[in-house]
Motif scaffolding. Structure first.
Motif, PDB file in Angstrom:
ATOM      1  N   MET A 118      91.106  40.535  29.913  1.00  0.00           N
ATOM      2  CA  MET A 118      91.020  41.502  28.819  1.00  0.00           C
ATOM      3  C   MET A 118      89.572  41.775  28.434  1.00  0.00           C
ATOM      4  O   MET A 118      89.217  42.909  28.101  1.00  0.00           O
ATOM      5  N   THR A 131      88.202  44.168  30.988  1.00  0.00           N
ATOM      6  CA  THR A 131      88.727  45.521  30.764  1.00  0.00           C
ATOM      7  C   THR A 131      88.128  46.150  29.523  1.00  0.00           C
ATOM      8  O   THR A 131      87.750  47.331  29.507  1.00  0.00           O
ATOM      9  N   THR A 132      88.023  45.343  28.457  1.00  0.00           N
ATOM     10  CA  THR A 132      87.494  45.866  27.203  1.00  0.00           C
ATOM     11  C   THR A 132      86.026  46.237  27.344  1.00  0.00           C
ATOM     12  O   THR A 132      85.579  47.287  26.855  1.00  0.00           O
ATOM     13  N   ASN A 133      85.260  45.379  28.005  1.00  0.00           N
ATOM     14  CA  ASN A 133      83.839  45.689  28.193  1.00  0.00           C
ATOM     15  C   ASN A 133      83.656  46.926  29.055  1.00  0.00           C
ATOM     16  O   ASN A 133      82.736  47.725  28.819  1.00  0.00           O
ATOM     17  N   SER A 142      84.515  42.292  21.053  1.00  0.00           N
ATOM     18  CA  SER A 142      84.777  43.549  21.754  1.00  0.00           C
ATOM     19  C   SER A 142      85.960  44.281  21.130  1.00  0.00           C
ATOM     20  O   SER A 142      85.917  45.508  20.942  1.00  0.00           O
ATOM     21  N   LEU A 143      87.018  43.526  20.806  1.00  0.00           N
ATOM     22  CA  LEU A 143      88.175  44.160  20.182  1.00  0.00           C
ATOM     23  C   LEU A 143      87.832  44.692  18.802  1.00  0.00           C
ATOM     24  O   LEU A 143      88.420  45.677  18.344  1.00  0.00           O
ATOM     25  N   LEU A 152      86.340  48.026  19.459  1.00  0.00           N
ATOM     26  CA  LEU A 152      87.382  48.990  19.771  1.00  0.00           C
ATOM     27  C   LEU A 152      88.246  49.275  18.551  1.00  0.00           C
ATOM     28  O   LEU A 152      88.707  50.401  18.354  1.00  0.00           O
TER      29      LEU A 152
END
Length: 903
Positions: free
Chosen positions: A334, A337-339, A518-519, A522
């Protein structure tokens, strides 16, 4: 990846179970199980509900003759002794001189390895064996060196039990007999008749010395002191006679219990958190311990308590370590993917995360306030001094004030004033009389954070009160921003302390913290998008193709509430029927058209409570591949490769009012033009008698009549198209479209791809052509897809030919021809593709089939298409549309030269 990860867990579970079974089978925890049973015996919680069938008679010190032994045997027989066993010692030597009738009632034993033990008919004393710190069992077999010539020696208690099988397993002693003690009397008490018959009757009597000077005794569980040899033999007989020997659970049952417990833990721990899993393990360990006591108390069986306890704890550790590894792997995926998503998106740096807050504050001030000069000063930490940081429209060196102590003027005056203070003495260098200087403190929470020095040049409309109020508001916001940033920085410094990070397990790699950060970024972006989405004046609802609401903003919900519509309880069909007042058949036709043709439709919203001018636009939302900014679809395939349908409700009342004003102006123009035509007609009529007598006068009158008729006819048709009310578009409706403008716009959008392949565009188009009756949006989309197909197929450095022609006749039309020089396609393959239904082509993953599907759908919105292809030559497409002629006269057109080409 999911299958591989699951198989890893399965293999790890199987290996863990095999390791547990192997450890149990190798008796790794046998000593632990024995120690647990020893602990129960020491606690005294194990007892037997039967009396030991033995009586111990301790021999007095000194030598004993045969007469003493005879008296003891006679007295014991009188009291009801079942059998008398003489242990090795003085009495055993005296037993050789007993009479025959008494010799049959006693059993004389001998120690292994002695000459007497090798005599025929003599039973041997069982030497207890030592294991795990205690003497636990009595072996039932002798080595070959201990066998005599007469046969195999058997333990004395097997002789009494008439069991001569020396191949039996060792006899593990039951120390529960020791809780109440073994019955014991002295030799002298028996000889003097002090022993009652109830003590002796039905028991085997063991005669032997009370202690052995050569033996320190036998340490056993359940006894504070070591047992003497006589007591040990008595315990052996009590265990053997009562068939109360301890047994170990069969290995098959052990494996079965381990398997069941391991599987139970694998199932249960997946539903419990680590805390509740630990509590469950503690409770279950108590259950295992209770089961071990119950089995030992009532079945004389030593359960593998330690084995099961190890399995319980190992299962707890294994499950949560496996879950942690799985979570760590998931977090890492995750995070990647997030980065990647963050890398592809522009996310501005937050105020509290920036290296310095002052550059952002400079932009914050300069884009809102019209100031002449500004300088920001911050407080030196832990001191009552300030230092200049940033300057706006000037230099930091422009400060004429030399003092930086905010406990002195002018800073102290500004602090006391608590608002923007106009300075009497110059603070800036080179200031004129028209420039007003102010100093305002940056304070929040009673803490001085800095100062803001500024100048303003008042204009004619300048208001002191408004200006000072605005500066005070900005100063308050700047102070609050600086204060919260300062508090956050202090919190971060405290969290970065090494000791705290070690105790909080944050020193090493912390993927979860990186993912959280990171979340959070987002999440901030999503929150911003949702806020912007909800603040739109356009109502938007996204339905999936199953009729469920995926997203809806506040404006759409407000419009639905005004019409008493429960959006989340209605399908797209129901919502469309209720909102626009359509029948279900018409609504289904509209939705089917949007889904299958991937076209956009617009419908008027039914007016309610006097609110008019709302229009509903329905358009498909396609899945976008290889685009991190696109909505991530689920792994399940999407019907027709559509994420859903977008219902957009716009307020067209302002546009309608503007169109009404345009119509009024055009009608006024048409009315004036008709009045002028009427005057021309009237003048021609009045002058016709005079003109008839003039040469060519009749011809002139005829031309005037034809001209006025042509203008009147043209005005009527234009008025019908433009002024004849605002008729909203339906599915079959067409509109006047300028194909030249549409074609040029499409070429302009395709210009980057054309330049990339170094293509030359050859145009053969008129200066002007009649408008055509077709759908404007569909035609624009068709041009884009056709040009993309031709550009992709074209060979580098070749040409794209574009031609537009007008054909007159009973059915006038405009023809557009597009062709390239490229790789092409076999005509058979092209015919096979065109034979497929339009819906199948539009939903194809092949871009050629998708483009040809759009071409094939031209007939649905007022056009005709013909396409050919040849391998090595490319594609050629011809589109024909019905022209909208305003009169029967021919339209004058001009041509551009073929040589006028652009690259």
């Amino acid at each position: 990846m999911a299958k591989i990860r699951n198989w890893r867990v399965v293999v790890a579970s199987a290996l863990a179970f095999i390791l547990l079974i192997a450890a149990s089978a190798s008796d790794s925890w046998r000593t632990g199980n024995q120690m647990y049973s020893d602990w129960l015996f020491d606690l005294g919680v194990i007892s037997l509900d039967r009396e030991p069938a033995v009586l111990l008679v301790e021999q007095a010190g000194g030598a004993s003759d045969s007469g003493t032994l005879t008296d003891l045997v006679v007295e014991l027989n009188r009291l009801g002794a079942t059998r008398t066993v003489v242990m090795p010692g003085p009495l055993a030597a005296a037993a050789e001189n007993l009479s025959t009738d008494l010799s049959d009632k006693i059993l004389v034993t001998a120690a292994p390895g002695t000459d007497r033990a090798k005599a025929e008919g003599v039973s041997w004393i069982v030497p207890p064996s030592f294991e795990a710190g205690y003497f636990r069992y009595a072996p039932l077999r002798l080595d070959q060196s201990e066998k005599n010539e007469a046969g195999v020696m058997v333990p004395w208690f097997l002789t009494l039990l008439n069991e001569q099988d020396s191949e039996r397993s060792p006899l593990y002693l039951n120390f529960g007999f020791l809780k109440n003690g073994l019955p014991i009397v002295r030799q002298q008490q028996v000889l003097e008749g002090e022993v009652i018959a109830e003590v002796v009757e039905g028991r085997v009597v063991l005669l032997g010395p009370s202690e052995d000077a050569l033996s320190p005794g036998f340490p056993v569980p359940g006894s504070a002191s070591p047992l003497s040899p006589l007591k040990m033999q008595g315990l052996i007989w009590a265990t053997a006679e009562g068939n109360a020997g301890l047994t170990v659970l069969n290995s098959v049952w052990t494996v079965l219990f381990i398997l069941l417990l391991f599987l139970l833990n694998l199932f249960v721990f997946q539903w419990l958190s680590p805390v509740f899993g630990s509590l469950f393990s503690l409770v279950f360990l108590g259950v295992i311990g209770g089961a071990g006591w119950f089995s030992l108390q009532y079945f004389h069986t030593v359960l593998p308590v330690v084995d099961l306890s190890v399995v319980q704890l190992a299962s707890l550790l294994f499950v949560y370590q496996a879950r942690r590894a799985n979570e760590e792997r998931t977090v890492t995926e995750m995070l990647g993917t997030t980065n990647a998503a963050l890398f592809e998106r522009y996310i501005p740096e937050e105020f509290n995360e920036s290296a310095s807050p002052w550059p952002k504050l400079v932009v914050f001030i300069s884009q809102q306030l019209n100031l002449e000069r500004s300088i920001l000063l911050e407080r030196v930490p832990g001191d009552h001094r300030v230092r200049e940081i940033e300057a706006i429209n000037c230099n930091i060196g422009d400060i004429a004030e030399q003092r930086r102590d905010y406990e002195r003027v002018p800073y102290s005056d500004a602090l006391q004033h608590r608002r923007p203070l106009q300075l009497k003495r110059a603070y800036f260098n080179s200031s004129d009389t028209q420039e007003l200087e102010y100093l305002t403190p940056l304070i929040f929470g009673g803490e001085v954070l800095g100062f803001w020095a500024l100048t303003v040049r008042p204009g004619s409309d300048w208001s002191r009160e408004t200006f000072e109020s605005n500066i005070a508001s900005f100063a308050l916001q700047i102070g609050e921003l600086l204060y919260h940033r300062q508090q956050l920085a202090h919190e971060k410094r405290r969290n970065r302390r090494l000791g705290r990070r070690i105790l909080a397990l944050e020193v090493g790699r912390n993927s979860s913290e990186q993912l959280r950060s990171s979340l959070e970024l987002l999440g901030n972006r999503l929150g911003t998008l949702e806020t912007m989405f909800d603040s739109l004046n356009t109502g938007a609802i996204m339905y999936d193709l199953f009729g469920q609401v995926l997203q809806a903003n506040a404006r759409a919900l407000d419009i639905a509430t005004q019409r008493n519509l429960a959006v989340y309880k209605m399908t797209a069909l129901d919502f469309l029927c209720e909102l626009c007042g359509l029948t279900q058949d018409n609504a289904r036709r509209d939705l089917r058209h949007v889904t299958l043709k991937r076209a956009e439709i617009r419908l008027p919203v039914r007016a309610i409570s006097g609110q008019q001018g709302l229009m509903l636009a329905i358009r498909p939302i396609s899945t976008v591949k290889k685009d991190l900014d696109a909505v991530k679809a689920t792994n399940a395939p999407q019907p027709f490769k559509l994420l859903g349908l977008s219902f957009e409700i716009t307020d067209s009342s302002h546009a309608g009012a503007a169109l009404e004003r345009r119509d009024d102006l055009i009608q006024q123009f048409f009315l004036g033009l008709r009045n002028q035509l009427s005057r021309v007609t009237l003048a021609a009529h009045l002058t016709s008698p005079d003109l008839k007598n003039v040469p060519s006068g009749e011809r002139l009158l005829s031309q005037v009549r034809d001209f006025t008729s042509f203008v009147e006819s043209t005005l009527s048709k234009v008025e019908q198209q433009v002024v004849g009310g605002q008729q909203l578009q339906s599915l079959e409706s067409a509109e006047p479209v300028n194909v030249l403008r549409t074609l040029n716009n499409a070429l302009r959008r395709s210009e980057p791809a054309i330049k990339q392949k170094r293509l030359t565009v050859l145009r053969d188009v008129p200066i002007v052509v009649p408008l055509v009756d077709t759908a404007a949006d569909e035609l624009s989309d068709l041009m884009d897809k056709v040009l993309r197909l031709l550009t992709t197929d074209a060979s580098p450095g070749t040409q794209l030919a574009v031609s537009v022609k007008e054909f007159a006749g009973p059915a006038p039309q405009v023809s557009i021809t597009l062709s390239n020089v490229g790789y092409g396609l076999p005509q058979v393959a092209l015919d096979r593709i065109l034979a497929k239904p339009v819906v199948e082509l539009l939903n194809s993953d092949d871009p050629i089939e998708e483009s040809l599907g759009v071409v094939k759908s031209v007939s649905d919105w007022g056009g005709q298409a013909e396409i050919t292809a040849e391998v090595g030559k490319g594609f050629c497409l011809q589109l024909n549309f019905r022209s909208m002629a305003l009169s029967d006269a021919q339209t004058m057109t001009g041509r551009q030269e073929d040589g006028d080409a652009d690259t």
